[in-house]
Scaffold this motif. Structure first.
Motif, PDB file in Angstrom:
ATOM      1  N   ALA A 264       0.835  -1.206   0.000  1.00 18.27           N
ATOM      2  CA  ALA A 264       0.000   0.000   0.000  1.00 18.27           C
ATOM      3  C   ALA A 264       0.867   1.253   0.000  1.00 18.27           C
ATOM      4  CB  ALA A 264      -0.915   0.000   1.223  1.00 18.27           C
ATOM      5  N   PHE A 265       1.945   1.223   0.789  1.00 19.55           N
ATOM      6  CA  PHE A 265       2.857   2.361   0.910  1.00 19.55           C
ATOM      7  C   PHE A 265       3.488   2.672  -0.450  1.00 19.55           C
ATOM      8  CE2 PHE A 265       7.131   4.077   1.537  1.00 19.55           C
ATOM      9  CZ  PHE A 265       6.888   5.148   2.373  1.00 19.55           C
ATOM     10  N   VAL A 266       4.031   1.634  -1.099  1.00 19.54           N
ATOM     11  CA  VAL A 266       4.701   1.805  -2.405  1.00 19.54           C
ATOM     12  C   VAL A 266       3.695   2.286  -3.457  1.00 19.54           C
ATOM     13  CG1 VAL A 266       5.914   0.591  -4.270  1.00 19.54           C
ATOM     14  CG2 VAL A 266       6.536   0.156  -1.887  1.00 19.54           C
ATOM     15  N   ALA A 267       2.510   1.682  -3.446  1.00 18.02           N
ATOM     16  CA  ALA A 267       1.476   2.065  -4.410  1.00 18.02           C
ATOM     17  C   ALA A 267       1.117   3.540  -4.232  1.00 18.02           C
ATOM     18  CB  ALA A 267       0.237   1.197  -4.229  1.00 18.02           C
ATOM     19  N   ALA A 268       0.875   3.948  -2.979  1.00 13.36           N
ATOM     20  CA  ALA A 268       0.450   5.327  -2.702  1.00 13.36           C
ATOM     21  C   ALA A 268       1.543   6.328  -3.062  1.00 13.36           C
ATOM     22  CB  ALA A 268       0.059   5.479  -1.234  1.00 13.36           C
ATOM     23  N   ILE A 269       2.786   6.037  -2.648  1.00 15.76           N
ATOM     24  CA  ILE A 269       3.872   7.003  -2.882  1.00 15.76           C
ATOM     25  C   ILE A 269       4.121   7.182  -4.377  1.00 15.76           C
ATOM     26  CG2 ILE A 269       5.919   5.474  -2.755  1.00 15.76           C
ATOM     27  CD1 ILE A 269       7.220   7.605  -0.980  1.00 15.76           C
ATOM     28  N   SER A 270       4.090   6.085  -5.159  1.00 14.30           N
ATOM     29  CA  SER A 270       4.379   6.207  -6.592  1.00 14.30           C
ATOM     30  C   SER A 270       3.247   6.920  -7.322  1.00 14.30           C
ATOM     31  CB  SER A 270       4.669   4.847  -7.219  1.00 14.30           C
ATOM     32  OG  SER A 270       3.640   3.941  -6.901  1.00 14.30           O
ATOM     33  N   VAL A 271       2.003   6.593  -6.948  1.00 13.04           N
ATOM     34  CA  VAL A 271       0.852   7.219  -7.596  1.00 13.04           C
ATOM     35  C   VAL A 271       0.786   8.713  -7.275  1.00 13.04           C
ATOM     36  CG1 VAL A 271      -1.659   7.332  -7.338  1.00 13.04           C
ATOM     37  CG2 VAL A 271      -0.595   5.210  -8.013  1.00 13.04           C
ATOM     38  N   ILE A 272       1.078   9.091  -6.038  1.00 15.82           N
ATOM     39  CA  ILE A 272       1.051  10.508  -5.649  1.00 15.82           C
ATOM     40  C   ILE A 272       2.123  11.282  -6.406  1.00 15.82           C
ATOM     41  CG2 ILE A 272       1.525  12.141  -3.741  1.00 15.82           C
ATOM     42  CD1 ILE A 272      -1.318  10.853  -3.637  1.00 15.82           C
ATOM     43  N   ILE A 273       3.333  10.716  -6.491  1.00 14.10           N
ATOM     44  CA  ILE A 273       4.418  11.430  -7.176  1.00 14.10           C
ATOM     45  C   ILE A 273       4.061  11.688  -8.645  1.00 14.10           C
ATOM     46  CG2 ILE A 273       6.818  11.235  -7.973  1.00 14.10           C
ATOM     47  CD1 ILE A 273       7.425  10.036  -5.137  1.00 14.10           C
ATOM     48  N   VAL A 274       3.546  10.661  -9.348  1.00 15.40           N
ATOM     49  CA  VAL A 274       3.224  10.890 -10.766  1.00 15.40           C
ATOM     50  C   VAL A 274       1.990  11.778 -10.934  1.00 15.40           C
ATOM     51  CG1 VAL A 274       4.348   8.818 -11.650  1.00 15.40           C
ATOM     52  CG2 VAL A 274       1.932   8.716 -11.037  1.00 15.40           C
ATOM     53  N   SER A 275       1.139  11.857  -9.916  1.00 13.10           N
ATOM     54  CA  SER A 275      -0.050  12.717 -10.031  1.00 13.10           C
ATOM     55  C   SER A 275       0.280  14.161  -9.690  1.00 13.10           C
ATOM     56  CB  SER A 275      -1.152  12.251  -9.078  1.00 13.10           C
ATOM     57  OG  SER A 275      -1.580  10.972  -9.408  1.00 13.10           O
ATOM     58  N   GLU A 276       1.220  14.356  -8.765  1.00 12.12           N
ATOM     59  CA  GLU A 276       1.452  15.686  -8.217  1.00 12.12           C
ATOM     60  C   GLU A 276       2.534  16.507  -8.903  1.00 12.12           C
ATOM     61  OE1 GLU A 276      -0.206  17.462  -5.430  1.00 12.12           O
ATOM     62  OE2 GLU A 276      -1.547  16.058  -6.393  1.00 12.12           O
ATOM     63  N   LEU A 277       3.549  15.838  -9.491  1.00  9.08           N
ATOM     64  CA  LEU A 277       4.621  16.602 -10.136  1.00  9.08           C
ATOM     65  C   LEU A 277       4.040  17.413 -11.284  1.00  9.08           C
ATOM     66  CD1 LEU A 277       7.768  14.301 -10.292  1.00  9.08           C
ATOM     67  CD2 LEU A 277       7.495  16.391  -8.989  1.00  9.08           C
ATOM     68  N   GLY A 278       4.236  18.721 -11.239  1.00  9.00           N
ATOM     69  CA  GLY A 278       3.704  19.574 -12.298  1.00  9.00           C
ATOM     70  C   GLY A 278       2.231  19.842 -12.171  1.00  9.00           C
TER      71      GLY A 278
END
Length: 241
Positions: free
Chosen positions: A13-27
């Motif tokens: 869950a941690f890995v899924a959340a962190i990766s999804v947030i980074i690709v959603s939030e950058l820019g």
């Protein structure tokens, strides 16, 4: 055995959340808000305001997602997988249609929004300026006390970020993830992901805002979302993941 399963669930869950947030939030809009405000004001104040808003939003989203777990897991699992596939396809299509300098428009939009807030702030300062005595003691004292704890910049960073994040792709993603993954893992991963993006925005500021290719990040994001949807085909809903 069950302890290992719980740990694995948390890590997944941690890995899924962190990766999804980074690709959603950058820019993203919230990224630009932090970047632009940090160029003009105290970086720590901006970071604290933005992070409080994002942390609060992540926890709220996790609660929303967790509330759906009353529905049998099989349904939420496949619905969330379908949503990931839809998000992924949409992000890929958006990314492929984008012009390479797409992020600049959003950057300018946020700059205009912050400028407007600044002017409002200056107006209130003028209104509550030296002529404070005339407005009577009742109105000025509580305000002065408040300002010792919370600066207007902190409030501005908090409200702008919170409003920009509401209904945003990363908020919806967090809700979807919390419905199928370990909620603690999603909450921690989501918050850490936001911390990294916002920290990057605050430290790198304009340089990152101008160098970042929103198009590339969106395309990578689409692939990440599709990968999550695809992985669901190989993991059974009740495998403890």
């Amino acid at each position: 055995e069950s302890g290992d399963k719980t740990n694995l669930g948390f890590i997944h869950a941690f890995v899924a959340a962190i990766s999804v947030i980074i690709v959603s939030e950058l820019g993203d809009k919230t990224f630009f808000i932090a970047a632009i405000m940090a160029m003009r004001y105290n970086r720590l104040t901006v970071l604290a305001g933005a992070m409080l808003a994002l942390g609060l939003m992540t926890c709220l989203s996790v609660l929303f997602g967790y509330a759906t777990t009353v529905i049998p897991r099989v349904y939420t699992y496949y619905v969330s997988t379908a949503l990931f596939a839809i998000f992924g396809i949409r992000m890929l299509r958006e990314g492929l249609k984008m012009s390479p300098d797409e992020g600049q428009e959003e950057l300018e939009e946020v700059q205009a929004e912050i400028k407007k807030k600044d002017e409002e702030l200056q107006r209130t300062k003028l209104l509550n300026g030296p002529g404070d005595v005339e407005s009577g003691p009742g109105t000025t004292i509580p305000q002065k006390k408040w300002l010792h704890f919370i600066s207007p910049i902190f409030v501005q960073a908090f409200t702008l970020t919170f409003l920009a994040e509401w209904g945003d792709r990363s908020q919806l993603t967090t809700i979807v993830l919390a419905a199928r993954e370990d909620p603690y893992g999603v909450a921690v991963g989501g918050t850490v992901g936001h911390c990294l993006c916002t920290g990057l925005a605050v430290i790198g500021g304009r340089m990152i805002a101008q160098k970042i290719s929103v198009r590339t990040v969106t395309i990578i994001g689409g692939i990440v979302f599709l990968a999550f949807a695809f992985s669901a085909l190989f993991i059974s809903p009740d495998s403890g993941f």
